[in-house]
Design a protein around this motif. Structure first.
Motif, PDB file in Angstrom:
ATOM      1  N   GLN A  84      -5.710  40.565  21.892  1.00 31.97           N
ATOM      2  CA  GLN A  84      -4.687  40.104  20.959  1.00 31.97           C
ATOM      3  C   GLN A  84      -4.890  38.638  20.584  1.00 31.97           C
ATOM      4  OE1 GLN A  84      -2.295  41.807  19.451  1.00 31.97           O
ATOM      5  NE2 GLN A  84      -2.777  43.759  20.427  1.00 31.97           N
ATOM      6  N   ILE A  85      -5.308  37.819  21.534  1.00 39.97           N
ATOM      7  CA  ILE A  85      -5.509  36.393  21.250  1.00 39.97           C
ATOM      8  C   ILE A  85      -6.660  36.194  20.270  1.00 39.97           C
ATOM      9  CG2 ILE A  85      -6.244  34.206  22.278  1.00 39.97           C
ATOM     10  CD1 ILE A  85      -4.691  35.061  24.810  1.00 39.97           C
ATOM     11  N   VAL A  86      -7.775  36.888  20.508  1.00 44.34           N
ATOM     12  CA  VAL A  86      -8.918  36.779  19.599  1.00 44.34           C
ATOM     13  C   VAL A  86      -8.544  37.275  18.209  1.00 44.34           C
ATOM     14  CG1 VAL A  86     -11.237  37.655  19.120  1.00 44.34           C
ATOM     15  CG2 VAL A  86     -10.630  36.937  21.431  1.00 44.34           C
ATOM     16  N   LEU A 135     -13.689  43.584  23.260  1.00 48.32           N
ATOM     17  CA  LEU A 135     -12.362  43.602  23.871  1.00 48.32           C
ATOM     18  C   LEU A 135     -11.538  44.795  23.376  1.00 48.32           C
ATOM     19  CD1 LEU A 135     -11.438  39.797  23.766  1.00 48.32           C
ATOM     20  CD2 LEU A 135     -11.941  41.173  25.786  1.00 48.32           C
ATOM     21  N   THR A 136     -11.698  45.135  22.094  1.00 52.87           N
ATOM     22  CA  THR A 136     -10.968  46.289  21.564  1.00 52.87           C
ATOM     23  C   THR A 136     -11.406  47.574  22.254  1.00 52.87           C
ATOM     24  OG1 THR A 136     -10.695  45.239  19.403  1.00 52.87           O
ATOM     25  CG2 THR A 136     -10.454  47.629  19.484  1.00 52.87           C
ATOM     26  N   ARG A 137     -12.725  47.733  22.441  1.00 51.30           N
ATOM     27  CA  ARG A 137     -13.225  48.925  23.127  1.00 51.30           C
ATOM     28  C   ARG A 137     -12.742  48.965  24.581  1.00 51.30           C
ATOM     29  NH1 ARG A 137     -17.318  52.368  22.049  1.00 51.30           N
ATOM     30  NH2 ARG A 137     -16.596  51.967  19.927  1.00 51.30           N
ATOM     31  N   MET A 138     -12.754  47.809  25.240  1.00 50.89           N
ATOM     32  CA  MET A 138     -12.266  47.754  26.623  1.00 50.89           C
ATOM     33  C   MET A 138     -10.775  48.071  26.682  1.00 50.89           C
ATOM     34  SD  MET A 138     -14.343  44.349  27.878  1.00 50.89           S
ATOM     35  CE  MET A 138     -13.575  44.315  29.502  1.00 50.89           C
ATOM     36  N   VAL A 169       2.202  38.191  23.182  1.00 49.60           N
ATOM     37  CA  VAL A 169       1.265  37.113  23.503  1.00 49.60           C
ATOM     38  C   VAL A 169       0.408  36.780  22.292  1.00 49.60           C
ATOM     39  CG1 VAL A 169      -0.735  36.504  24.922  1.00 49.60           C
ATOM     40  CG2 VAL A 169       1.219  37.646  25.968  1.00 49.60           C
ATOM     41  N   GLY A 170      -0.059  37.811  21.577  1.00 55.63           N
ATOM     42  CA  GLY A 170      -0.860  37.574  20.378  1.00 55.63           C
ATOM     43  C   GLY A 170      -0.102  36.802  19.326  1.00 55.63           C
ATOM     44  N   THR A 171       1.181  37.118  19.126  1.00 61.27           N
ATOM     45  CA  THR A 171       1.968  36.411  18.107  1.00 61.27           C
ATOM     46  C   THR A 171       2.232  34.964  18.508  1.00 61.27           C
ATOM     47  OG1 THR A 171       4.033  37.264  19.076  1.00 61.27           O
ATOM     48  CG2 THR A 171       3.077  38.506  17.264  1.00 61.27           C
ATOM     49  N   VAL A 172       2.329  34.695  19.802  1.00 59.91           N
ATOM     50  CA  VAL A 172       2.489  33.304  20.251  1.00 59.91           C
ATOM     51  C   VAL A 172       1.285  32.475  19.808  1.00 59.91           C
ATOM     52  CG1 VAL A 172       2.550  31.810  22.288  1.00 59.91           C
ATOM     53  CG2 VAL A 172       3.992  33.840  22.202  1.00 59.91           C
ATOM     54  N   GLY A 195      -1.597  28.751  16.143  1.00 58.43           N
ATOM     55  CA  GLY A 195      -2.660  28.475  15.188  1.00 58.43           C
ATOM     56  C   GLY A 195      -2.116  28.112  13.824  1.00 58.43           C
ATOM     57  N   GLY A 196      -1.054  28.789  13.395  1.00 56.69           N
ATOM     58  CA  GLY A 196      -0.451  28.479  12.106  1.00 56.69           C
ATOM     59  C   GLY A 196       0.122  27.080  12.068  1.00 56.69           C
ATOM     60  N   ILE A 197       0.757  26.667  13.154  1.00 55.35           N
ATOM     61  CA  ILE A 197       1.303  25.300  13.217  1.00 55.35           C
ATOM     62  C   ILE A 197       0.186  24.272  13.153  1.00 55.35           C
ATOM     63  CG2 ILE A 197       2.489  23.658  14.723  1.00 55.35           C
ATOM     64  CD1 ILE A 197       4.193  25.993  15.722  1.00 55.35           C
ATOM     65  N   ALA A 198      -0.895  24.537  13.901  1.00 54.83           N
ATOM     66  CA  ALA A 198      -2.008  23.589  13.938  1.00 54.83           C
ATOM     67  C   ALA A 198      -2.621  23.368  12.559  1.00 54.83           C
ATOM     68  CB  ALA A 198      -3.076  24.081  14.918  1.00 54.83           C
ATOM     69  N   LEU A 199      -2.707  24.426  11.755  1.00 57.08           N
ATOM     70  CA  LEU A 199      -3.334  24.295  10.438  1.00 57.08           C
ATOM     71  C   LEU A 199      -2.339  23.948   9.331  1.00 57.08           C
ATOM     72  CD1 LEU A 199      -6.009  27.151  10.244  1.00 57.08           C
ATOM     73  CD2 LEU A 199      -6.274  24.775  10.936  1.00 57.08           C
TER      74      LEU A 199
END
Length: 624
Positions: free
Chosen positions: A41-43, A92-95, A157-160, A165-169
């Motif tokens: 989710q993070i990637v 990671l998706t396959r795992m 966790v992914g949305t966090v 990332g959105g804030i940083a950019l």
């Protein structure tokens, strides 16, 4: 049974505590799941930002300086990062898919371990078994409970990271100054108000609307469970079970099942869930989509105005538009996922309530002496028993001592206490009053599992496995073949084994969807195989509850005529309604209304003319 009504919502504090505990349980049961799911989710959340940032720098260079070496560097960097992130994401998706494929297995394993560890008195209580049934039905029809938790937490966790990332950019969009002459432009201020207002509207209303959806869905849980039960049984199970085939055809139960399904179809066009889709869910989803589109328009407007007024170049326009939209969607998703997790916590609490059912039986610690001479003596000393929740005693003041190596028959009418006596002997229940002794020591003091290993039992409702004969007998993948065949012969299955088991002990029993081959057994063959299984365990005490109930008279006579060979030096206890079997036993105990009212040999008890004689004569009249 009256079921507990589903609450609308738990507090955020309770939500945190329950989900934190469930995370610990699941992480312990499947330690790699969250690492893989969180990583995937993070990637997935950060990959678009990497491409967005690099593409923006490339466009800035392309529209201003156009330096070849710099453009080449950004192209190579974009290609390299995209390829690397794509590879990582794919792995990671396959795992994650592999981990997800086993989720159902280990969720059932958690419940199975609890059922095995639970006091039998509670496992045997409909109140507690109903708890698990409700949990599983809710999980099956809506995924609520552990399945929803396993899906929602990684997404959260992914949305966090998506928000981070959105804030940083996006932060530089508001800090970069425009040209001095444009700082007080009303249009720019209006664009800022609309953009911020649109984002806030989505952030505020999205979780509110999602929360309404969750509450409405939870309120329909009982209806959904009921509809799922009816559909599962009358839509599938009724027609798939071999034992129902004759009744279904003879009485056209398929037509009845169709009518029942139609009346209880909560999932059909007129059902409660379709009404939700057409009503609340349709309206709220439409509002959220409308707000999202308006927000996108306002964001585009503000970014374009700042670029028009000289704050940044064309490349940054793509960066800020993409980052702000992703940020807004991320925050909206974050709040929605939080509402989803909060709504699901009610069902996680039901899971934890089941897992927290306390055990009350003392497990003991003494080691049961392993005696080669089988000199074990069991004594019931003034034992009385009352089932939980009942005011009536199933057994009253039972005093009995088993002589080592004897064959004891336990007889009596239905409800006289015979099966209760066996349950106490095997310590499935503890006496309400009195005590049971093994070699002079209260059985409560022995290690629970070690004490149970002293007994081999063939219960009246025994179950065999969809597995090879040898594994059925040994309850293990590895076993002593010679010993298994010897037990089959003692149980009277020699001819059956030689004629039907074409693959020997590897011959599979039954035929199911996942089995290419297997043999069907008659009731008598199943019962003899259960006896063989009890003999393979080779415990000092052999308990047979109606061991010949499914046998014809000749097979029954065969079993009892070979009783000494079957039992050998074990202490054997029989529960039987067929009093003819008692003639093969050393002693008979007659139960009546929870008490032992007679003891003695077959001939002695007949001579007394008491209850045993009454039962014997009642049966004998049909055979003489």
């Amino acid at each position: 049974m009256r079921r507990e009504k589903i609450k609308d919502q738990l507090s955020w504090k309770e939500t945190w505590q329950i989900n934190k505990r469930m995370f610990g349980i699941c992480a312990k049961a499947k330690p790699h799941f969250f690492a893989v799911s969180f990583g995937s989710q993070i990637v997935e959340a950060l990959s678009p930002y990497v491409t967005l940032y690099c593409s923006a720098r490339f466009l800035d260079e392309l529209t201003v300086a156009r330096r070849t070496e710099i453009l080449s560097m950004w192209v190579l960097l974009i290609l390299g990062l995209t390829a690397a992130l794509g590879l990582i994401k794919s792995l990671l998706t396959r795992m994650k898919e592999m981990e997800n494929d086993t989720n159902s297995f280990w969720i059932y394993w958690i419940y199975g371990q609890k059922a095995l560890d639970m006091d039998f008195a509670k496992a045997d209580d409909a109140k507690y078994s109903d708890q698990l049934v409700q949990i599983m039905q809710t999980s099956h029809f809506s995924g609520r409970g552990i399945p929803n938790f396993l899906a929602a937490l990684p997404r959260l966790v992914g949305t966090v990271f998506q928000v981070a990332g959105g804030i940083a950019l996006s932060v530089s969009l508001f800090t970069l100054p425009v040209e001095p002459w444009a700082q007080n432009e009303p249009l720019l201020k209006t664009g800022l108000v609309l953009a911020v207002g649109g984002i806030l509207a989505v952030l505020i209303l999205a979780p509110v609307l999602t929360d309404k959806q969750m509450k409405a869905w939870n309120a329909c849980t009982e209806s959904g469970r009921a509809g799922n039960r009816f559909f599962s049984f009358y839509g599938f199970q009724l027609y798939r079970e071999d034992k129902r085939a004759l009744d279904v055809r003879m009485y056209r139960q398929d037509l009845y099942g169709r009518e029942v399904n139609g009346r209880n179809n909560s999932w059909g066009m007129g059902g409660v869930f379709m009404k939700l889709q057409q009503g609340l869910f349709g309206i709220t989803s439409g509002i959220m989509e409308m707000l999202s589109q308006l927000m996108m328009g306002f964001v585009y407007l503000y970014v374009c105005l700042k670029a028009w007024y000289g704050a940044f170049g064309v490349g940054s326009v793509t960066q800020y538009v993409g980052a702000l939209l992703s940020l807004a969607n991320g925050i909206s998703e974050l709040l929605s996922q939080s509402a989803e997790i909060r709504g699901n916590t009610i069902f996680l609490k039901q899971v934890l309530d089941y897992l927290d059912i306390p055990n009350e039986m003392y497990q003991g610690s003494l080691t049961v002496e392993k005696r080669s001479d089988r000199e074990y003596e069991v004594e019931f000393r003034d034992v009385s028993f009352r089932y939980p929740g009942s005011q009536e005693y199933a057994l009253r003041h039972v005093n009995m001592q088993f002589k080592v190596g004897e064959k004891l028959a336990v007889v009596g009418q239905n409800g006289s206490g015979k099966t209760t006596f066996i349950k106490l002997l095997c310590r499935l229940y503890d006496p309400t009053e009195g005590e049971i002794l093994l070699n002079g020591i209260n059985i409560k003091k022995y290690d629970y599992k070690e004490y149970m290993s002293v007994f081999s039992v063939v219960f009246q409702d025994f179950q065999l496995l969809d597995a090879p004969i040898g594994e059925n007998i040994a309850a293990s993948l590895s076993y002593d073949e010679d010993r298994a065949i010897e037990c089959l012969e003692k149980a009277g299955l020699k001819e059956w084994y030689q004629s039907k088991a074409d693959k020997g002990l590897e011959t599979r029993l039954y035929q199911h969807e996942d089995a290419d081959e297997g043999i069907q057994l008659s009731g008598g063959e199943e019962q003899k195989l259960a006896i063989a299984r009890s003999l393979y365990r080779d415990a000092p005490f052999l308990v047979l509850d109606e061991p010949t109930a499914a046998l014809d008279p000749m097979s029954e006579y065969e079993v009892y005529s070979r009783l000494n060979d079957i039992v050998e030096d074990k202490t054997a206890i029989y529960i039987s309604h067929r009093l003819s079997s008692c003639r093969f036993c050393d002693e008979i105990a007659v139960f009546h209304q929870g008490q032992v009212i007679e003891r003695g040999s077959h001939e002695g008890l007949l001579a007394q003319g008491g209850k045993y004689a009454e039962l014997w004569n009642a049966q004998a009249q049909y055979y003489v």
